[in-house]
Write an enzyme that holds these catalytic residues in place. Structure first.
Site, PDB file in Angstrom:
ATOM      1  N   ARG A  77       1.023  -1.149  -0.172  1.00  0.00           N
ATOM      2  CA  ARG A  77       0.042   0.033   0.022  1.00  0.00           C
ATOM      3  C   ARG A  77       0.992   1.180  -0.106  1.00  0.00           C
ATOM      4  NH1 ARG A  77      -3.674  -2.676  -1.249  1.00  0.00           N
ATOM      5  NH2 ARG A  77      -5.769  -2.976  -0.435  1.00  0.00           N
TER       6      ARG A  77
ATOM      7  N   GLU B   7      -3.294   7.273  -4.831  1.00  0.00           N
ATOM      8  CA  GLU B   7      -3.554   6.742  -5.770  1.00  0.00           C
ATOM      9  C   GLU B   7      -4.925   7.282  -6.445  1.00  0.00           C
ATOM     10  OE1 GLU B   7      -3.749   2.521  -6.272  1.00  0.00           O
ATOM     11  OE2 GLU B   7      -1.922   2.343  -5.306  1.00  0.00           O
TER      12      GLU B   7
ATOM     13  N   HIS C  51      -0.548  -0.234 -10.042  1.00  0.00           N
ATOM     14  CA  HIS C  51      -1.315  -1.104  -9.014  1.00  0.00           C
ATOM     15  C   HIS C  51      -1.746  -2.645  -9.829  1.00  0.00           C
ATOM     16  CE1 HIS C  51      -3.486  -1.179  -4.847  1.00  0.00           C
ATOM     17  NE2 HIS C  51      -3.288  -2.336  -5.279  1.00  0.00           N
TER      18      HIS C  51
END
Length: 328
Positions: free
Chosen positions: A243, A272, A290
């Site tokens: 993350r 993000e 991602h």
């Protein structure tokens, strides 16, 4: 009288096979155009749903959960991480939260290993050079990178994914080091020939590559802070497929610009889908959108876990992948 099917609201487009099965089993509302749902849409969803199926792009916070109708009893997350869901508020309202653990282990570990190889060997940089038409041919000192055989890999978070990365890295001749909340079983340590560091600071100061594999929780926010990043040797590389919030992205970017770190491989970002524009300008960084869990097989496996969790719950049993706040 037939048993009433639970109303299931799905926040994003899922693989066709999963959506079809959901339509067969439940009273399902799909997101046909795959747009990220707004807060207003999420509130509308929790007012009518028995089950909400969100993903990492949805913030299921107290503001959303406080508007939930009396029928919402399950949030069946499509994904392993649950940092976008307010677990305390869910618990206080008697809402069960489930996730999809285990099925993404190998895919995410593959991506981490790809970045561990790509950054020191300048793979993305070389590919860009070829496409630009600027390559003038081979020479003995052209675009030299670094060998990873014999280098020390520091793994932050030695759960399923961390261990899967360690197995891959060991096969590439890397020396395995790790920091974890608690030490892993001696058998696993022995198999991986892994060295445990109780102190993250002490481990960081000695590593050639550091890879992040812990969940994002309040305790791990900016775990790789500016202070900790500065402990890394100048020749070290940072890889993150977990993350974005775990790494202080601004501090990392500043160090990369100054040459205080050799490079980074990032599949996740702190804000993000926004990416620090200064990162985009750097050649010694591999940036991916991602993709860690983005395999067809992985997405279908995730969907099947969601189906099992909802079906088990609808049948009056405890779902197998229930998340407890203490786990994160």
């Amino acid at each position: 009288m037939p048993h009433k099917k639970p109303v299931v609201v799905v926040s994003r487009k899922l693989p066709d096979a999963i959506e079809t099965r959901m339509m067969e089993l439940f009273d399902t509302r799909l997101n046909v155009d795959d747009h990220p749902m707004t807060k207003a849409e999420l509130i509308e969803a929790v007012k009518v749903a028995d089950v909400l199926v969100p993903t990492v792009t949805d913030r299921i916070d107290a503001g959303v959960l406080s508007q939930a109708g009396p029928n919402l009893k399950l949030v069946a997350n499509f994904g392993t991480g649950v940092d976008h869901i307010d677990l305390a508020t869910a618990r206080s309202r008697g809402i069960i939260v489930t996730n999809t653990p285990g099925v993404l282990t190998e895919d995410t570990a593959d991506m981490a290993m790809a970045l561990i190889l790509s950054v020191p060997r300048r793979i993305a940089e070389g590919e860009r050079l070829i496409r630009s038409g600027d390559w003038k041919g081979w020479s003995p000192t052209f675009m030299l990178g670094h060998r990873i055989w014999g280098k020390r890999l520091g793994i932050i978070g030695m759960g399923r994914i961390g261990q899967a990365v360690a197995r891959r890295a060991k096969a590439f001749g890397m020396s395995i080091h790790y920091h974890n909340r608690k030490r892993v079983h001696p058998d696993i340590e022995g198999e991986l020939e892994a060295t445990y560091w109780e102190s993250l600071d002490q481990m960081l100061a000695r590593m050639d590559v550091v890879t992040v594999h812990c969940p994002h929780t309040p305790a791990t926010f900016h775990l790789l802070s500016a202070r900790r990043l500065e402990l890394l040797p100048k020749h070290a590389y940072v890889v993150n497929t977990a993350r974005g919030e775990i790494v202080d992205e601004n501090a990392l970017t500043r160090m990369l610009i100054r040459g205080d770190l050799a490079g980074a491989g990032l599949d996740v970002f702190e804000h993000e889908p926004a990416v620090n524009p200064k990162l985009l300008a750097l050649d010694n960084v591999v940036l991916l959108p991602h993709l860690g869990s983005a395999t067809i097989e992985g997405r279908i496996d995730m969907g099947e876990k969601v189906l099992v969790n909802i079906k088990t719950f609808a049948d009056g049993h405890q779902p197998p992948d229930r998340v407890l706040a203490s786990m994160f």
